[in-house]
Structure formats: structure tokens, C-alpha cells
Design a protein around this motif. Structure first.
Motif, mmCIF file in Angstrom:
data_model
loop_
_atom_site.group_PDB
_atom_site.id
_atom_site.type_symbol
_atom_site.label_atom_id
_atom_site.label_comp_id
_atom_site.label_asym_id
_atom_site.label_seq_id
_atom_site.Cartn_x
_atom_site.Cartn_y
_atom_site.Cartn_z
ATOM 1 N N THR A 110 -6.394 65.786 -68.324
ATOM 2 C CA THR A 110 -6.701 65.390 -66.953
ATOM 3 C C THR A 110 -6.326 63.934 -66.761
ATOM 4 O O THR A 110 -6.651 63.088 -67.594
ATOM 5 N N LYS A 111 -5.628 63.648 -65.665
ATOM 6 C CA LYS A 111 -5.218 62.280 -65.334
ATOM 7 C C LYS A 111 -5.605 61.983 -63.894
ATOM 8 O O LYS A 111 -5.646 62.872 -63.049
ATOM 9 N N SER A 112 -5.866 60.694 -63.635
ATOM 10 C CA SER A 112 -6.215 60.237 -62.290
ATOM 11 C C SER A 112 -5.423 58.990 -61.948
ATOM 12 O O SER A 112 -4.979 58.254 -62.835
ATOM 13 N N ALA A 113 -5.285 58.745 -60.666
ATOM 14 C CA ALA A 113 -4.663 57.520 -60.156
ATOM 15 C C ALA A 113 -5.316 57.211 -58.821
ATOM 16 O O ALA A 113 -5.878 58.093 -58.168
ATOM 17 N N ILE A 114 -5.242 55.944 -58.441
ATOM 18 C CA ILE A 114 -5.802 55.532 -57.158
ATOM 19 C C ILE A 114 -4.689 54.964 -56.291
ATOM 20 O O ILE A 114 -3.894 54.137 -56.749
ATOM 21 N N ILE A 115 -4.632 55.448 -55.047
ATOM 22 C CA ILE A 115 -3.723 54.884 -54.057
ATOM 23 C C ILE A 115 -4.569 54.414 -52.878
ATOM 24 O O ILE A 115 -5.686 54.899 -52.685
ATOM 25 N N LYS A 116 -4.034 53.482 -52.119
ATOM 26 C CA LYS A 116 -4.753 52.961 -50.948
ATOM 27 C C LYS A 116 -4.000 53.378 -49.693
ATOM 28 O O LYS A 116 -2.803 53.128 -49.564
ATOM 29 N N VAL A 117 -4.737 54.029 -48.766
ATOM 30 C CA VAL A 117 -4.148 54.545 -47.531
ATOM 31 C C VAL A 117 -5.054 54.153 -46.362
ATOM 32 O O VAL A 117 -6.274 54.256 -46.456
ATOM 33 N N SER A 118 -4.440 53.702 -45.277
ATOM 34 C CA SER A 118 -5.214 53.332 -44.089
ATOM 35 C C SER A 118 -5.032 54.371 -42.990
ATOM 36 O O SER A 118 -4.106 55.167 -43.001
ATOM 37 N N GLY A 119 -5.938 54.327 -42.049
ATOM 38 C CA GLY A 119 -5.921 55.220 -40.888
ATOM 39 C C GLY A 119 -6.849 54.635 -39.844
ATOM 40 O O GLY A 119 -6.731 53.477 -39.501
ATOM 41 N N GLY A 120 -7.791 55.420 -39.384
ATOM 42 C CA GLY A 120 -8.794 54.931 -38.454
ATOM 43 C C GLY A 120 -8.635 55.473 -37.054
ATOM 44 O O GLY A 120 -7.621 56.078 -36.698
ATOM 45 N N LYS A 121 -9.656 55.220 -36.251
ATOM 46 C CA LYS A 121 -9.733 55.745 -34.892
ATOM 47 C C LYS A 121 -8.570 55.304 -34.004
ATOM 48 O O LYS A 121 -8.072 56.071 -33.203
ATOM 49 N N CYS A 122 -8.126 54.084 -34.163
ATOM 50 C CA CYS A 122 -7.086 53.554 -33.276
ATOM 51 C C CYS A 122 -5.679 53.619 -33.876
ATOM 52 O O CYS A 122 -4.713 53.207 -33.238
ATOM 53 N N ALA A 123 -5.545 54.117 -35.088
ATOM 54 C CA ALA A 123 -4.231 54.190 -35.730
ATOM 55 C C ALA A 123 -3.431 55.364 -35.166
ATOM 56 O O ALA A 123 -3.986 56.416 -34.847
ATOM 57 N N CYS A 124 -2.140 55.171 -35.059
ATOM 58 C CA CYS A 124 -1.260 56.271 -34.646
ATOM 59 C C CYS A 124 -0.972 57.197 -35.820
ATOM 60 O O CYS A 124 -0.858 58.409 -35.652
ATOM 61 N N HIS A 125 -0.832 56.613 -37.013
ATOM 62 C CA HIS A 125 -0.481 57.369 -38.214
ATOM 63 C C HIS A 125 -1.177 56.762 -39.413
ATOM 64 O O HIS A 125 -1.575 55.602 -39.383
ATOM 65 N N ILE A 126 -1.285 57.549 -40.482
ATOM 66 C CA ILE A 126 -1.776 56.998 -41.733
ATOM 67 C C ILE A 126 -0.683 56.103 -42.312
ATOM 68 O O ILE A 126 0.487 56.212 -41.931
ATOM 69 N N ASP A 127 -1.062 55.212 -43.242
ATOM 70 C CA ASP A 127 -0.092 54.306 -43.846
ATOM 71 C C ASP A 127 -0.480 54.067 -45.298
ATOM 72 O O ASP A 127 -1.605 53.637 -45.578
ATOM 73 N N LYS A 128 0.419 54.354 -46.203
ATOM 74 C CA LYS A 128 0.167 54.076 -47.623
ATOM 75 C C LYS A 128 0.352 52.584 -47.843
ATOM 76 O O LYS A 128 1.417 52.031 -47.587
ATOM 77 N N ILE A 129 -0.695 51.930 -48.348
ATOM 78 C CA ILE A 129 -0.676 50.498 -48.574
ATOM 79 C C ILE A 129 -0.219 50.179 -49.994
ATOM 80 O O ILE A 129 0.583 49.268 -50.203
ATOM 81 N N SER A 130 -0.732 50.909 -50.967
ATOM 82 C CA SER A 130 -0.352 50.656 -52.364
ATOM 83 C C SER A 130 -0.629 51.873 -53.223
ATOM 84 O O SER A 130 -1.332 52.786 -52.811
ATOM 85 N N GLY A 131 -0.070 51.838 -54.417
ATOM 86 C CA GLY A 131 -0.330 52.901 -55.391
ATOM 87 C C GLY A 131 0.931 53.592 -55.845
ATOM 88 O O GLY A 131 2.001 53.439 -55.269
ATOM 89 N N THR A 132 0.774 54.372 -56.889
ATOM 90 C CA THR A 132 1.882 55.051 -57.522
ATOM 91 C C THR A 132 2.362 56.259 -56.713
ATOM 92 O O THR A 132 1.645 56.740 -55.833
ATOM 93 N N GLU A 133 3.539 56.734 -57.049
ATOM 94 C CA GLU A 133 4.075 57.948 -56.414
ATOM 95 C C GLU A 133 4.067 59.124 -57.383
ATOM 96 O O GLU A 133 4.363 60.241 -57.002
ATOM 97 N N GLN A 134 3.761 58.814 -58.669
ATOM 98 C CA GLN A 134 3.685 59.910 -59.630
ATOM 99 C C GLN A 134 2.649 59.617 -60.707
ATOM 100 O O GLN A 134 2.335 58.462 -60.984
ATOM 101 N N ILE A 135 2.125 60.679 -61.267
ATOM 102 C CA ILE A 135 1.158 60.610 -62.361
ATOM 103 C C ILE A 135 1.791 61.314 -63.551
ATOM 104 O O ILE A 135 2.213 62.470 -63.433
ATOM 105 N N ALA A 136 1.832 60.629 -64.692
ATOM 106 C CA ALA A 136 2.474 61.171 -65.877
ATOM 107 C C ALA A 136 1.436 61.573 -66.931
ATOM 108 O O ALA A 136 0.508 60.800 -67.216
ATOM 109 N N PHE A 137 1.589 62.756 -67.480
ATOM 110 C CA PHE A 137 0.755 63.208 -68.599
ATOM 111 C C PHE A 137 1.421 62.776 -69.893
ATOM 112 O O PHE A 137 2.649 62.702 -69.984
ATOM 113 N N ASP A 138 0.600 62.510 -70.916
ATOM 114 C CA ASP A 138 1.121 62.093 -72.223
ATOM 115 C C ASP A 138 1.754 63.246 -72.963
ATOM 116 O O ASP A 138 1.452 64.355 -72.820
#
Length: 138
Positions: A110-138
Motif C-alpha cells: 500500500t502506498k499513499s501520496a498527498i496532492i493539494k487541490v483548490s476549489g470553493g464556492k466561488c471557483a469556476c474550476h478545481i486547480d491542482k496546486i502541488s503534488g505528484t502525478e504518479q505513485i510508484a510501488f517498490d
């Protein structure tokens, strides 16, 4: 001819947007595009790998999130939609840390990663702020 082309392009740009009618958000133009953020799970050779027990948890609220576009889940091996515009109200304007977890079908690791994404009541779209695009198993 250039002026006509420019006017046509400006007209198409305006037609592809809609006004956000939420009064306390002010006037803003939003496009009709539907934004999503994905993640890819790979094995130790960098190849896409099957995953079970995939989940996404908003670390701020403790809420488990599921992207609305996950109807077509697992059509591409190891690829998942983490969140999409359907989750916009569940996210804060400042951005939330989303913990993504999955277990390899091959190795049971089992592997985990954290990404940061914004949104909210007044946002038009979600937006990825930071974090990886892939998770690699050993």
C-alpha cells in the motif's frame, strides 16, 4: 480580413464562457470545460499496475472524496481520477491536502501520496496546486 477573424475569435471566446451568477462571488466569467485531476500507479519498472482499495481523503475535513467522472473507473490500468469539478464545493479556496491511497494487486503493498487541490464556492474550476502525478510501488 484580420479584423473579421479577430472579432470571430473574440465572439467564440465569449460564447464559451458563462457568468457565475452567485451574487456574493462577484461577476466572473467561467468556461464550460470540465476539469479533473488524475493519478497514475506504476510498478518498480515504471509500468502501469493494477490497484485495489483506491481512496482519496480530504485531510482538512476527513471526508472521503470520489470524482464524479470515476464512472469509467479503471478503463486505463493504474490510472484514476482523483477529483473533478463535481467536487468543487468540497474543496477550499486556499486548497486542501488530498491523501491518495492504493494497494498493488501484484505485491499487496500500500502506498499513499498527498496532492493539494483548490476549489470553493466561488471557483469556476478545481486547480491542482502541488503534488505528484504518479505513485510508484517498490
Amino acid at each position: 480580413m484580420k479584423k473579421i477573424t479577430l472579432l470571430l475569435l473574440m465572439g467564440m471566446a465569449l460564447l464559451s464562457c458563462e457568468k457565475n451568477k452567485t451574487s456574493d462571488c462577484g461577476e466572473k466569467m467561467c468556461t464550460y470545460q470540465f476539469v479533473s485531476v488524475g493519478i497514475r500507479f506504476v510498478n518498480n519498472k515504471g509500468e502501469a499496475t493494477e490497484v485495489k482499495d483506491f481512496k482519496v481523503v480530504n485531510q482538512r475535513t476527513g471526508e472521503k472524496l470520489q470524482a464524479n467522472s470515476n464512472i469509467s473507473i479503471n478503463t486505463i490500468k493504474g490510472a484514476f481520477v482523483v477529483v473533478d469539478d463535481g467536487n468543487i464545493q468540497s474543496l477550499s479556496e486556499e486548497g486542501d491536502d488530498l491523501k491518495i491511497t492504493g494497494t498493488s494487486v501484484e505485491t499487496s503493498q500500500t502506498k499513499s501520496a498527498i496532492i493539494k487541490v483548490s476549489g470553493g464556492k466561488c471557483a469556476c474550476h478545481i486547480d491542482k496546486i502541488s503534488g505528484t502525478e504518479q505513485i510508484a510501488f517498490d
